[in-house]
Write an enzyme that holds these catalytic residues in place. Structure first.
Site, PDB file in Angstrom:
ATOM      1  N   SER A  12       0.849  -1.203   0.000  1.00 48.41           N
ATOM      2  CA  SER A  12       0.000   0.000   0.000  1.00 48.41           C
ATOM      3  C   SER A  12       0.880   1.247   0.000  1.00 48.41           C
ATOM      4  CB  SER A  12      -0.901  -0.015   1.225  1.00 48.41           C
ATOM      5  OG  SER A  12      -0.097   0.051   2.381  1.00 48.41           O
TER       6      SER A  12
ATOM      7  N   LYS B  13      12.784  -5.099 -10.296  1.00 50.69           N
ATOM      8  CA  LYS B  13      12.394  -6.508 -10.161  1.00 50.69           C
ATOM      9  C   LYS B  13      10.887  -6.658 -10.416  1.00 50.69           C
ATOM     10  CE  LYS B  13      15.348  -8.938  -9.069  1.00 50.69           C
ATOM     11  NZ  LYS B  13      16.390  -9.470 -10.014  1.00 50.69           N
ATOM     12  N   THR B  14      10.548  -7.490 -11.371  1.00 48.43           N
ATOM     13  CA  THR B  14       9.140  -7.605 -11.780  1.00 48.43           C
ATOM     14  C   THR B  14       8.378  -8.712 -11.044  1.00 48.43           C
ATOM     15  OG1 THR B  14       9.596  -9.173 -13.551  1.00 48.43           O
ATOM     16  CG2 THR B  14       9.745  -6.826 -14.117  1.00 48.43           C
TER      17      THR B  14
ATOM     18  N   HIS C 108     -12.334  25.298   7.209  1.00 48.78           N
ATOM     19  CA  HIS C 108     -11.065  24.764   6.681  1.00 48.78           C
ATOM     20  C   HIS C 108     -10.877  25.179   5.224  1.00 48.78           C
ATOM     21  CE1 HIS C 108     -10.006  22.044  10.009  1.00 48.78           C
ATOM     22  NE2 HIS C 108     -11.316  21.960  10.190  1.00 48.78           N
TER      23      HIS C 108
ATOM     24  N   GLY D  71      -4.149   6.824  -5.217  1.00 50.97           N
ATOM     25  CA  GLY D  71      -5.028   7.998  -5.241  1.00 50.97           C
ATOM     26  C   GLY D  71      -4.585   8.985  -6.308  1.00 50.97           C
TER      27      GLY D  71
ATOM     28  N   GLU E  79      -8.368  25.054   3.485  1.00 50.35           N
ATOM     29  CA  GLU E  79      -7.460  24.138   2.773  1.00 50.35           C
ATOM     30  C   GLU E  79      -8.219  23.051   2.011  1.00 50.35           C
ATOM     31  OE1 GLU E  79      -7.882  24.249   6.029  1.00 50.35           O
ATOM     32  OE2 GLU E  79      -7.686  22.292   7.000  1.00 50.35           O
TER      33      GLU E  79
ATOM     34  N   ARG F  76     -16.866  21.008  16.731  1.00 51.90           N
ATOM     35  CA  ARG F  76     -17.993  21.014  17.670  1.00 51.90           C
ATOM     36  C   ARG F  76     -18.050  22.312  18.471  1.00 51.90           C
ATOM     37  NH1 ARG F  76     -19.797  15.783  17.708  1.00 51.90           N
ATOM     38  NH2 ARG F  76     -18.122  14.265  17.345  1.00 51.90           N
TER      39      ARG F  76
ATOM     40  N   CYS G 107      -9.301  26.638  11.806  1.00 58.79           N
ATOM     41  CA  CYS G 107     -10.210  25.979  12.735  1.00 58.79           C
ATOM     42  C   CYS G 107      -9.704  26.068  14.182  1.00 58.79           C
ATOM     43  CB  CYS G 107     -10.479  24.542  12.291  1.00 58.79           C
ATOM     44  SG  CYS G 107     -12.029  23.929  12.971  1.00 58.79           S
TER      45      CYS G 107
HETATM   46  N1  GLN Z   1     -11.379  20.926  18.382  1.00 58.12           N
HETATM   47  C1  GLN Z   1     -12.037  22.032  17.790  1.00 58.12           C
HETATM   48  C2  GLN Z   1     -13.541  21.827  17.694  1.00 58.12           C
HETATM   49  O1  GLN Z   1     -14.018  20.727  17.722  1.00 58.12           O
HETATM   50  C3  GLN Z   1     -11.459  22.350  16.423  1.00 58.12           C
HETATM   51  C4  GLN Z   1     -11.704  21.290  15.409  1.00 58.12           C
HETATM   52  C5  GLN Z   1     -10.828  21.413  14.212  1.00 58.12           C
HETATM   53  O2  GLN Z   1      -9.799  22.072  14.222  1.00 58.12           O
HETATM   54  N2  GLN Z   1     -11.201  20.755  13.136  1.00 58.12           N
HETATM   55  O3  GLN Z   1     -14.267  22.789  17.552  1.00 58.12           O
END
Ligand code: GLN
Length: 548
Positions: free
Chosen positions: A17, A192-193, A522, A22, A524, A475, A391
């Site tokens: 793996s 090496k195959t 996020h 991907g 990103e 959360r 975040c």
């Molecule tokens: N721990 C934080 C929350 O739950 C931030 C979560 C995160 O960075 N994805 O709000």
């Protein structure tokens, strides 16, 4: 079972793996896309977890989140980045999720009183999901990556789905084996195959033979070796494609095309296409690769494992976003990992941050290394080092500001300190029940939500729009009861939910700091090489200014 005119490409792994299935799948998608063929990409994870949300990033790498809130494997991020398409829940499945829906159907009496056999019921469910994803994406071709390695128990039912489809319609299904080819010899150049031949035997045992083999090795594969694999594994001439190591993953589709992969696949699927046009992609790769000016960016994290675990996998979208943004302004970012706990043990080491052009504190959970992160943020704020918080990195910036600027000594998030006198970051009311009932799977605030940006703020200028949609996974949230007090002390909440209750972006005004910004979401997760994220671009531009 098979929907008319859908073409299927399955990508499986051989020998071991982690050899880049991907990226290979995403690259195949890119190649077809560059010929004007609409594709969609699916990932199958063979584990029993219903999704990737309950897995520790040190175990499995980053948890990627889609617009619709699906918590999935990081490869879904590769597909979105390469294809520049937003994928949905239908594009991701695990053994757990497939069984769950079959069991639910059984409970709903949907099988008309019949005994429900694992075969063909489970493979049929898998095929149905692939068809659904293709229809939803209005695509012609489904590229489905089967996780794990051939020869394992876990993915057998998924391979059975491939067999069932292929036997019915051989011209609509192409099976690609990504196989690792080790090298021996004094110079390490003798490929090496034999392990690949064994992997093919394992596929043969489940009634399959690959149509194409991508030979993953650290060097390109020579003709002689290719011929050997073709002969030993019953492949047509030209069906072994070189997949050497690259320094930039976005080169992979270009390398595959140089070896004729697109033509081979189309021939097997009996498809025609317009001539390939990869110019934009090639230009992007060239720009990235030819950037010579450097930026030194520190990522402060705690997911620093040992052994098999690859650190980069935990933060892959953050790394890619920095690379996209750097490439766009002709810079080559050098990423340095900073262990937050080191700053707790040795506060003097904070001085080291002066050598950085910018610092990122990415997402995270729990209390380990938190005080170290907060002291890094304080140092960046006081010393005008560009700071970007993602975040948790935003929540901690708010805590730092509350403690040291807004005179709220002991301010904290209730995630760490339930008794803090200033809970500036607190659990969202709708999340309390989930925690109490230990209802952890897919219950965070997940997926894309709108936010309204404050006119003239750094965020708004960077996006040059006033409403954005960004992906969440958390959360806890800035406590709205403290928002006003924090703003009075100088923090700007430049992005908020349309009802104004949730603070989505916090920043310091440009007059106070070159770049001090955090997002509750996020960013990103939405950066693409051909479409770098505006906040990452604004951040790297601030890093360049710091350098000068
Ligand atoms: N721990 C934080 C929350 O739950 C931030 C979560 C995160 O960075 N994805 O709000």
């Amino acid at each position: 079972m098979q929907k008319k005119s859908i073409k299927y490409i399955f990508v499986v792994g051989g020998v071991m793996s982690g050899v880049g299935k991907g990226v290979a799948s995403a690259s195949i998608g890119k190649i077809l896309q560059s010929r004007g063929i609409e594709v969609t990409a699916l990932k199958i994870d063979p584990y029993v977890n219903v999704d990737a949300g309950t897995m520790n990033p040190t175990e499995h790498g980053e948890v990627f989140v889609l617009d619709d809130g699906t918590e999935c494997d990081q490869d879904m991020g590769n597909y979105e980045r390469f294809l520049d398409r937003d994928l949905t829940r239908t594009n991701y499945m695990t053994t757990g999720s497939v069984y769950l829906s079959v069991i639910q159907k059984e409970r709903n009496l949907e099988f008309g009183g019949k005994q429900v056999e694992v075969v063909p019921r489970i493979p049929l469910e898998i095929i149905e999901r692939i068809n659904k994803a293709v229809i939803k994406a209005d695509a012609k071709v489904a590229i489905t990556e089967v996780g794990g390695t051939v020869g394992e128990y876990e993915n057998i039912l998924f391979l059975e789905a491939v067999r069932m489809l292929k036997i019915k319609n051989p011209h609509d299904v192409v099976l690609v084996l990504v196989s690792y080819v080790p090298a021996l010899g004094a110079g390490g150049n003798e490929l090496k195959t034999k392990p690949t031949q064994h992997a093919v035997r394992s596929l043969n045992a489940v009634g399959l033979n690959p149509d194409i083999i991508l030979a993953r090795a650290h060097i390109p594969m020579d003709e002689k070796r290719k011929e050997k694999i073709e002969f030993m594994c019953s492949l047509e001439k030209g069906d072994v494609i070189s997949a050497p190591n690259v320094s930039n993953i976005y080169e992979v589709p270009i390398n595959f095309e140089n070896d004729g992969l697109g033509d081979r696949i189309l021939k097997k699927l009996k498809m025609s296409s317009r001539p390939k046009d990869m110019k934009e992609w090639r230009d992007m790769v060239l720009k990235m690769n030819s950037a010579t000016k450097r930026l030194k960016i520190g990522i402060v994290g705690k997911y620093f494992g040992t052994g098999e675990f690859v650190l980069e996998d935990s933060y892959i979208s953050v790394i890619e976003s920095i690379r996209h943004a750097g490439g766009a302004i002709n810079y080559r970012p050098e990423i340095v990992w900073l262990n937050s706990e080191q700053f707790e043990k040795d506060p003097k080491s904070l001085k080291e941050l002066d050598t950085f052009d910018g610092i990122i504190v990415p997402g995270g959970f729990g209390s380990r290394g938190i005080e170290g992160k907060i002291s890094v943020i304080k140092y960046c704020r006081e010393n005008k080092i560009p700071y970007f918080g993602l975040c948790y990195g935003m929540q901690l910036a708010v805590i730092e500001f509350a403690r040291h600027v807004a005179s709220m000594k002991g301010a904290n998030t209730t995630e760490i300190d339930a008794k803090t006198p200033f809970p500036v970051v607190d659990i969202m009311p709708e999340q309390k029940k989930n925690l109490k009932e230990k209802n952890f799977g897919a219950t965070m605030r997940l997926g894309a939500y709108p936010a309204i940006l404050k006119e003239g703020s750094m965020a708004q200028v960077a996006y040059s729009q006033s409403e954005i949609f960004e992906r969440h996974r958390h959360r806890y949230e800035v406590n709205p009861e403290y928002a006003e007090k924090l703003e009075k002390a100088g923090l700007v909440f430049s992005g908020a939910s349309p009802d104004g209750r949730l603070m989505e972006i916090a920043e310091l005004p440009r007059t106070k700091h070159p770049f001090f910004l955090g997002t509750q979401f996020h960013p990103e997760l939405k950066s693409r090489p051909l479409n770098p994220h505006p906040l990452f671009v604004a951040f790297v531009k601030a890093c360049v200014l710091k350098k000068k």
